[in-house]
Design a protein around this motif. Sequence first.
Motif, PDB file in Angstrom:
ATOM      1  N   VAL A 114      28.021 -52.352 -15.564  1.00 37.71           N
ATOM      2  CA  VAL A 114      27.788 -52.728 -14.166  1.00 37.71           C
ATOM      3  C   VAL A 114      28.550 -54.001 -13.811  1.00 37.71           C
ATOM      4  O   VAL A 114      29.165 -54.092 -12.735  1.00 37.71           O
ATOM      5  CB  VAL A 114      26.282 -52.904 -13.914  1.00 37.71           C
ATOM      6  N   LEU A 115      28.525 -54.982 -14.701  1.00 37.06           N
ATOM      7  CA  LEU A 115      29.243 -56.233 -14.440  1.00 37.06           C
ATOM      8  C   LEU A 115      30.732 -55.979 -14.233  1.00 37.06           C
ATOM      9  O   LEU A 115      31.366 -56.561 -13.339  1.00 37.06           O
ATOM     10  CB  LEU A 115      29.037 -57.208 -15.598  1.00 37.06           C
ATOM     11  N   ASP A 116      31.317 -55.104 -15.043  1.00 37.17           N
ATOM     12  CA  ASP A 116      32.739 -54.810 -14.904  1.00 37.17           C
ATOM     13  C   ASP A 116      33.049 -54.124 -13.580  1.00 37.17           C
ATOM     14  O   ASP A 116      34.026 -54.466 -12.896  1.00 37.17           O
ATOM     15  CB  ASP A 116      33.214 -53.934 -16.068  1.00 37.17           C
ATOM     16  N   ASP A 117      32.222 -53.160 -13.185  1.00 41.53           N
ATOM     17  CA  ASP A 117      32.461 -52.457 -11.922  1.00 41.53           C
ATOM     18  C   ASP A 117      32.345 -53.406 -10.731  1.00 41.53           C
ATOM     19  O   ASP A 117      33.176 -53.392  -9.813  1.00 41.53           O
ATOM     20  CB  ASP A 117      31.479 -51.302 -11.761  1.00 41.53           C
ATOM     21  N   ILE A 118      31.321 -54.237 -10.728  1.00 40.21           N
ATOM     22  CA  ILE A 118      31.135 -55.188  -9.626  1.00 40.21           C
ATOM     23  C   ILE A 118      32.297 -56.181  -9.594  1.00 40.21           C
ATOM     24  O   ILE A 118      32.791 -56.555  -8.520  1.00 40.21           O
ATOM     25  CB  ILE A 118      29.802 -55.935  -9.775  1.00 40.21           C
ATOM     26  N   ALA A 119      32.759 -56.604 -10.771  1.00 39.53           N
ATOM     27  CA  ALA A 119      33.832 -57.598 -10.843  1.00 39.53           C
ATOM     28  C   ALA A 119      35.136 -57.067 -10.269  1.00 39.53           C
ATOM     29  O   ALA A 119      35.929 -57.834  -9.717  1.00 39.53           O
ATOM     30  CB  ALA A 119      34.038 -58.037 -12.285  1.00 39.53           C
ATOM     31  N   ILE A 120      35.374 -55.781 -10.388  1.00 40.85           N
ATOM     32  CA  ILE A 120      36.606 -55.207  -9.835  1.00 40.85           C
ATOM     33  C   ILE A 120      36.616 -55.337  -8.316  1.00 40.85           C
ATOM     34  O   ILE A 120      37.658 -55.600  -7.697  1.00 40.85           O
ATOM     35  CB  ILE A 120      36.744 -53.733 -10.259  1.00 40.85           C
ATOM     36  N   ALA A 121      35.441 -55.196  -7.693  1.00 41.49           N
ATOM     37  CA  ALA A 121      35.357 -55.236  -6.228  1.00 41.49           C
ATOM     38  C   ALA A 121      35.116 -56.634  -5.674  1.00 41.49           C
ATOM     39  O   ALA A 121      35.429 -56.899  -4.502  1.00 41.49           O
ATOM     40  CB  ALA A 121      34.228 -54.309  -5.758  1.00 41.49           C
ATOM     41  N   THR A 122      34.581 -57.534  -6.478  1.00 41.47           N
ATOM     42  CA  THR A 122      34.172 -58.856  -5.991  1.00 41.47           C
ATOM     43  C   THR A 122      35.268 -59.654  -5.283  1.00 41.47           C
ATOM     44  O   THR A 122      35.006 -60.275  -4.237  1.00 41.47           O
ATOM     45  CB  THR A 122      33.596 -59.690  -7.153  1.00 41.47           C
TER      46      THR A 122
END
Length: 273
Positions: free
Chosen positions: A138-146
């Motif tokens: 989840v952290l990786d997916d959110i970080a891509i969009a942040t």
Amino acid sequence: MNPLYILWNPDSTMLHIGNYNVHWYSMCWIVGLMLAYFLVKHLYKDQKVKDELFDPLFIYCFFGILVGARLGHCLFYEPDYFLTSWDHVVEMFLPIRHTLDGWKFTGYTGLASHGGTLGLMIALYLYTRKTKMKLWHVLDDIAIATPITACFIRLGNLMNSEIIGKVTDMPWAFIFAQVDNQPRHPGQLYEAIAYAAFFFVGWYFYKRHKDWVGTGFYFGLCLTLIFTFRFFIEYTKDIQVAFEAAMPLDMGQLLSVPFIIIGICCMMRKKHA
């Protein structure tokens, strides 16, 4: 005065709906969050994550960012105001201000990106506890969009003529008419452009290394890029609160260092994932 200087004096109100004003700053927040919403939804679909696991994610992120950013501003930048009376403590949590005429709705007039990042991380931890998803995924997916959300938040700061830069003679300087008549670095624009570029960097890596999602690499990349840039761009920005004037590093720089260290450690974690 250099004729290339840009006179910056926008109306902070985007449009009027009856007695309600829609501000550019609020709209930039909404656009940034919605873009992140659709990007992460695409990532979940691309990774074959069940739809029902995505549905609560936006609520967790929205409140995590908002509460974290608000508390971050109040506690990091204005503790001498917000912690001195119960009225001011209430103002930390509600978009109101106690004036001589009583309580007045003002909206949230102070938000800090470092606090928002901490709030988001806590919210994502709670989300993974609820959904049983892997936290690193989840952290990786959110970080891509942040970074794209961060870009629009800084554009909102630009429209508000806030977080202004230091006085400069650079030909692209902005004259923030609502502040003073001196040419200054448009620090908000520097950050917005950088964060947009960081989004494309992360997207480039994702398209070529989807198998890295879940290792912490994208989360680490996001933290490292954003907060390293944030550390150095602070040298072009004016101080936000008076006590920073006596500090060798301002509050934004001090708060960036831990995130840079965490980001580097997370990127290195990929080797052992």
